[in-house]
Every structure is written in C-alpha cells, then in structure tokens.
Design an enzyme around this catalytic site. Sequence first.
Site, PDB file in Angstrom:
ATOM      1  N   HIS A 139      13.068   8.151   5.774  1.00 22.06           N
ATOM      2  CA  HIS A 139      11.636   8.343   6.226  1.00 22.06           C
ATOM      3  C   HIS A 139      11.670   9.454   7.080  1.00 22.06           C
ATOM      4  O   HIS A 139      12.492   9.745   7.704  1.00 22.06           O
ATOM      5  CB  HIS A 139      11.239   6.912   6.899  1.00 22.06           C
ATOM      6  CG  HIS A 139      11.072   5.639   6.217  1.00 22.06           C
ATOM      7  ND1 HIS A 139      10.302   4.816   6.389  1.00 22.06           N
ATOM      8  CD2 HIS A 139      11.841   5.165   5.019  1.00 22.06           C
ATOM      9  CE1 HIS A 139      10.400   3.810   5.623  1.00 22.06           C
ATOM     10  NE2 HIS A 139      11.463   4.037   4.789  1.00 22.06           N
ATOM     11  N   GLY A 197       2.838   9.066  10.327  1.00 22.19           N
ATOM     12  CA  GLY A 197       3.609   8.319  11.708  1.00 22.19           C
ATOM     13  C   GLY A 197       2.124   8.081  12.262  1.00 22.19           C
ATOM     14  O   GLY A 197       1.104   8.485  12.237  1.00 22.19           O
ATOM     15  N   ASP A 198       2.517   6.835  13.260  1.00 23.12           N
ATOM     16  CA  ASP A 198       1.372   6.627  13.982  1.00 23.12           C
ATOM     17  C   ASP A 198       1.346   7.030  15.434  1.00 23.12           C
ATOM     18  O   ASP A 198       2.319   7.692  15.889  1.00 23.12           O
ATOM     19  CB  ASP A 198       1.575   5.036  14.249  1.00 23.12           C
ATOM     20  CG  ASP A 198       1.367   3.939  13.424  1.00 23.12           C
ATOM     21  OD1 ASP A 198       0.235   4.731  12.614  1.00 23.12           O
ATOM     22  OD2 ASP A 198       1.964   3.057  13.065  1.00 23.12           O
ATOM     23  N   ALA A 222       0.206  13.387   6.218  1.00 22.50           N
ATOM     24  CA  ALA A 222       1.425  12.943   5.225  1.00 22.50           C
ATOM     25  C   ALA A 222       1.460  14.034   3.932  1.00 22.50           C
ATOM     26  O   ALA A 222       2.479  14.391   3.571  1.00 22.50           O
ATOM     27  CB  ALA A 222       1.717  11.757   4.793  1.00 22.50           C
ATOM     28  N   GLN A 247       6.168 -12.159  16.139  1.00 20.26           N
ATOM     29  CA  GLN A 247       6.476 -10.885  15.398  1.00 20.26           C
ATOM     30  C   GLN A 247       5.519 -10.722  14.536  1.00 20.26           C
ATOM     31  O   GLN A 247       4.783  -9.602  14.374  1.00 20.26           O
ATOM     32  CB  GLN A 247       7.803 -10.874  14.872  1.00 20.26           C
ATOM     33  CG  GLN A 247       8.203  -9.752  13.715  1.00 20.26           C
ATOM     34  CD  GLN A 247       9.081 -10.275  12.638  1.00 20.26           C
ATOM     35  OE1 GLN A 247       9.503 -11.513  12.429  1.00 20.26           O
ATOM     36  NE2 GLN A 247       9.666  -9.467  12.113  1.00 20.26           N
ATOM     37  N   GLU A 269      14.104  -2.167   3.350  1.00 26.91           N
ATOM     38  CA  GLU A 269      13.963  -1.051   4.450  1.00 26.91           C
ATOM     39  C   GLU A 269      14.709  -1.811   5.493  1.00 26.91           C
ATOM     40  O   GLU A 269      14.732  -2.903   5.820  1.00 26.91           O
ATOM     41  CB  GLU A 269      12.429  -1.163   4.396  1.00 26.91           C
ATOM     42  CG  GLU A 269      12.033   0.037   5.622  1.00 26.91           C
ATOM     43  CD  GLU A 269      10.729   0.153   5.878  1.00 26.91           C
ATOM     44  OE1 GLU A 269      10.229   0.586   4.765  1.00 26.91           O
ATOM     45  OE2 GLU A 269      10.264  -0.229   6.713  1.00 26.91           O
ATOM     46  N   ALA A 296       8.567   6.669  15.864  1.00 25.32           N
ATOM     47  CA  ALA A 296       7.286   7.285  15.938  1.00 25.32           C
ATOM     48  C   ALA A 296       7.369   8.171  17.321  1.00 25.32           C
ATOM     49  O   ALA A 296       7.353   7.530  18.301  1.00 25.32           O
ATOM     50  CB  ALA A 296       6.177   6.227  15.933  1.00 25.32           C
TER      51      ALA A 296
HETATM   52  P1  FAD Z   1      -1.594   9.540   5.882  1.00 25.40           P
HETATM   53  O1  FAD Z   1      -1.182   9.475   4.272  1.00 25.40           O
HETATM   54  O2  FAD Z   1      -1.584  10.824   6.395  1.00 25.40           O
HETATM   55  O3  FAD Z   1      -2.843   9.081   6.207  1.00 25.40           O
HETATM   56  C1  FAD Z   1      -3.283   8.634   7.425  1.00 25.40           C
HETATM   57  C2  FAD Z   1      -4.717   8.576   7.625  1.00 25.40           C
HETATM   58  O4  FAD Z   1      -5.500   9.742   7.261  1.00 25.40           O
HETATM   59  C3  FAD Z   1      -5.285   7.585   6.482  1.00 25.40           C
HETATM   60  O5  FAD Z   1      -6.355   6.787   7.042  1.00 25.40           O
HETATM   61  C4  FAD Z   1      -5.794   8.497   5.435  1.00 25.40           C
HETATM   62  O6  FAD Z   1      -7.010   7.994   4.657  1.00 25.40           O
HETATM   63  C5  FAD Z   1      -6.253   9.525   6.359  1.00 25.40           C
HETATM   64  N1  FAD Z   1      -6.110  11.027   5.589  1.00 25.40           N
HETATM   65  C6  FAD Z   1      -4.911  11.304   4.786  1.00 25.40           C
HETATM   66  N2  FAD Z   1      -5.492  12.460   4.399  1.00 25.40           N
HETATM   67  C7  FAD Z   1      -6.456  13.050   4.984  1.00 25.40           C
HETATM   68  C8  FAD Z   1      -7.263  14.219   4.904  1.00 25.40           C
HETATM   69  N3  FAD Z   1      -6.684  15.418   4.107  1.00 25.40           N
HETATM   70  N4  FAD Z   1      -8.652  14.188   5.465  1.00 25.40           N
HETATM   71  C9  FAD Z   1      -8.992  13.330   6.154  1.00 25.40           C
HETATM   72  N5  FAD Z   1      -8.102  12.072   6.310  1.00 25.40           N
HETATM   73  C10 FAD Z   1      -7.050  12.112   5.648  1.00 25.40           C
HETATM   74  N6  FAD Z   1       5.785   4.998  10.630  1.00 25.40           N
HETATM   75  C11 FAD Z   1       6.680   5.781  11.245  1.00 25.40           C
HETATM   76  O7  FAD Z   1       6.273   6.212  12.356  1.00 25.40           O
HETATM   77  N7  FAD Z   1       8.131   5.748  10.751  1.00 25.40           N
HETATM   78  C12 FAD Z   1       8.277   5.114   9.902  1.00 25.40           C
HETATM   79  O8  FAD Z   1       9.634   5.065   9.288  1.00 25.40           O
HETATM   80  C13 FAD Z   1       7.265   4.367   9.007  1.00 25.40           C
HETATM   81  N8  FAD Z   1       7.599   3.952   7.658  1.00 25.40           N
HETATM   82  C14 FAD Z   1       6.594   3.369   6.883  1.00 25.40           C
HETATM   83  C15 FAD Z   1       6.783   2.994   5.715  1.00 25.40           C
HETATM   84  C16 FAD Z   1       5.734   2.473   4.924  1.00 25.40           C
HETATM   85  C17 FAD Z   1       6.295   1.898   3.494  1.00 25.40           C
HETATM   86  C18 FAD Z   1       4.435   2.546   5.416  1.00 25.40           C
HETATM   87  C19 FAD Z   1       3.411   1.711   4.623  1.00 25.40           C
HETATM   88  C20 FAD Z   1       4.279   2.747   6.523  1.00 25.40           C
HETATM   89  C21 FAD Z   1       5.326   3.378   7.399  1.00 25.40           C
HETATM   90  N9  FAD Z   1       5.095   3.835   8.669  1.00 25.40           N
HETATM   91  C22 FAD Z   1       6.039   4.471   9.320  1.00 25.40           C
HETATM   92  C23 FAD Z   1       3.744   3.648   9.337  1.00 25.40           C
HETATM   93  C24 FAD Z   1       2.789   4.971   9.080  1.00 25.40           C
HETATM   94  O9  FAD Z   1       3.250   6.158   9.795  1.00 25.40           O
HETATM   95  C25 FAD Z   1       1.468   4.832   9.771  1.00 25.40           C
HETATM   96  O10 FAD Z   1       0.974   3.859   8.826  1.00 25.40           O
HETATM   97  C26 FAD Z   1       0.517   5.742   9.698  1.00 25.40           C
HETATM   98  O11 FAD Z   1      -0.683   5.549  10.560  1.00 25.40           O
HETATM   99  C27 FAD Z   1      -0.023   6.448   8.343  1.00 25.40           C
HETATM  100  O12 FAD Z   1       0.971   7.225   7.933  1.00 25.40           O
HETATM  101  P2  FAD Z   1       0.793   7.691   6.616  1.00 25.40           P
HETATM  102  O13 FAD Z   1       1.832   8.510   6.266  1.00 25.40           O
HETATM  103  O14 FAD Z   1       0.373   6.930   5.382  1.00 25.40           O
HETATM  104  O15 FAD Z   1      -0.435   8.665   6.654  1.00 25.40           O
END
Ligand code: FAD
Length: 292
Positions: free
Chosen positions: A79, A110-111, A125, A213, A17, A51
């Site tokens: 991504h 995303g965060d 997501a 970091q 990555e 983000a």
């Molecule tokens: P989700 O899968 O949407 O989950 C987020 C939260 O919501 C979780 O707590 C989940 O339990 C909860 N949730 C999900 N669906 C529901 C629902 N239907 N009802 C209620 N709660 C629900 N961030 C970036 O900005 N850019 C990047 O390029 C990036 N790359 C990443 C790559 C990897 C491999 C990982 C692990 C993370 C990456 N992130 C990135 C960080 C990521 O955006 C954050 O961790 C973010 O907080 C959660 O994203 P997610 O897609 O996992 O969210």
Amino acid sequence: MDITKLFETEKTVFSFEVFPPKKESGIDTIYQTLEQLTDLKPDFISVTYGAGGSGVANANTIDLCNHIKNHLGIETIAHLSCLYNTKESVDEILDRLKAYGIENILALRGDVNPDYETMHDFSYASDLTAYIMSKQMNFHVSGACYPEVHQEAPDMRTDIMNLKHKVEAGADHLISQLFFDNHAFYDFLEKVRIAGIDVPIEAGIMPVTNKKQIERMVSMCGASIPAKLSKVLQRFGDNPLAMRDAGISYAVNQIVDLVANGVDGIHIYTMNDPYVAKKITESVSSIVTAGK
Ligand code: FAD
C-alpha cells in the site's frame, strides 16, 4: 506477478491484509504472524502504509513486502498513500520496491491526519496512480473502492465517477472497504459495472471479533451495521470468546454468500490475528477453490 493474472482462473481470489507494527518492539510478532498466514496459502498478502509521515511503520511496509515475496514466496501488494508524500519521496519508494522485485502497489490518497502537514504534489489516489504509470517502471496499480460511498463523497454517483477516473488512470484491480451487508456490495457492483468499470473487484471482509474495535472502525469508515450483526454485538459484545467465534461465523457466512454470487475475490482484513484468519480460511477453503 501481475495480481490481475490471479483473476483469470476459475478460483475465487483469496487474499489477506496486514499492518506493520507501530513500534520496533512489534517486529518479531509480525514475522511470526506472516509465517502463520503463509501456511494458509493466500493468493497474496497486502501490507498497509501508515497515514502521514515517514515513521517506522512506513519503512516497515516495504521490508515486510520484501519478506513476504522473497522469503515466504507469496505474492504481495505494497500500500502507498500520497497525501504526505512528494514526487521525490514516491520516487524513492518506487526505487526500493523495484529493487526488491515488488510489482504491485495499492495506490491510495490516505486519510487526513492532523498531526502531519500535507504535501501538495498529489490530491487524489488517481493522481498517484497516473504518476506511477507515467514512470513506466512496470508496476501494476490497484485502488480502493467504497460499497457504501466514501465518507467525503457527496453521493454514490460522484464517488463512482471518481473511481472510474482512477481506473482510467491505470488501476486495474480494486479492493473494497469493509462492509457487513452483502446487499450493499451487490448494489454497488451493479452500479460500478453499469458505469463501465470492468476490472476485478475484491470484497473487503473484516471479521468482527471485538465490539470496541468495530465501533471505532465503523465510526471512521461509515459502514452500516445490519440488524443481524447488531444483535450479535448486543448479545456477545462483552464476552470476548463468544464474540470472537460469532464474528468468525458472521464473516464466513458473508464469504459463502459472496462466492455463491460470483464475487471476483475475498480480501480479509486480518488485523494481524492469525487465529481468526486460520479459522475463516479453514471454513471457506473448499468454497473459494470451487470453480466459478
Ligand atoms: P481517492 O480515491 O482519492 O478518493 C478520496 C475521495 O476523493 C473520495 O470521496 C472520492 O470520491 C474523491 N475524489 C477522488 N478523485 C476526485 C477528483 N478528481 N475530484 C474530486 N473528488 C475526487 N489508508 C492508509 O493511510 N493506509 C493504507 O494502507 C490504507 N489501505 C486501505 C486499503 C483499502 C482496501 C481501503 C478501502 C482503504 C485503505 N486506506 C488506507 C484508507 C484510505 O486511505 C481512505 O479511505 C482515504 O480517505 C481515501 O483513499 P482513496 O485512495 O480511496 O482516495
């Protein structure tokens, strides 16, 4: 190429990555970094998406994926996060990806970034995943997963049920958040499989080469630091060369154990550092290519 095809061979999938530079001035460096990473022959290289907003870094995500796929000849995953995108802006991104022949997307929520106003077309997501699938543009969608529970989820069970929903929406490959304790990953994997999630799951490995970091990363994602790693940080944290070498060894040990336990794939968070990626790859290349 559909990323899931990579998991049909006997080899352990091995991927990298990278993140796009935040300023235009970093562009030349990332192209050099990508050339060096390509020499290591990873199965694919994914490119992160910033983000919030539609700044330089986000435009560069697509350009870098184009470069990786069409100039360096390596498969890529773009991504894409959704909290700050509308359906219209996602449509534009999908059209650009399609025009470059990029077939794989890591769909993310995303965060939350207080500097930007969130849009309201997507909450999770899984919403973005379902939207991409509904477009029927032949994209393959991957998703993120959290061996030590996503920091906003109330518990592991709920997080895994939400993950299942993401897979049912169309994600057919998962990449895990970084972790330093392989037992946390194995426990998670067992629960995920019991929940009926059967897609390939890559283990996200972050080489700890810099104490500050890693403290920042851990505070953001909540990964636990096992006593073994804590000792390494205490002993070598203020000695950059020793810390780098100890961090590389720690990551190599994690990978050997994961591959020995039959992990689907290893995804290295390279932090755009080709030296560290090279050292790790050289140490594990015969291990990841050995049959499962
Ligand atoms: P989700 O899968 O949407 O989950 C987020 C939260 O919501 C979780 O707590 C989940 O339990 C909860 N949730 C999900 N669906 C529901 C629902 N239907 N009802 C209620 N709660 C629900 N961030 C970036 O900005 N850019 C990047 O390029 C990036 N790359 C990443 C790559 C990897 C491999 C990982 C692990 C993370 C990456 N992130 C990135 C960080 C990521 O955006 C954050 O961790 C973010 O907080 C959660 O994203 P997610 O897609 O996992 O969210």
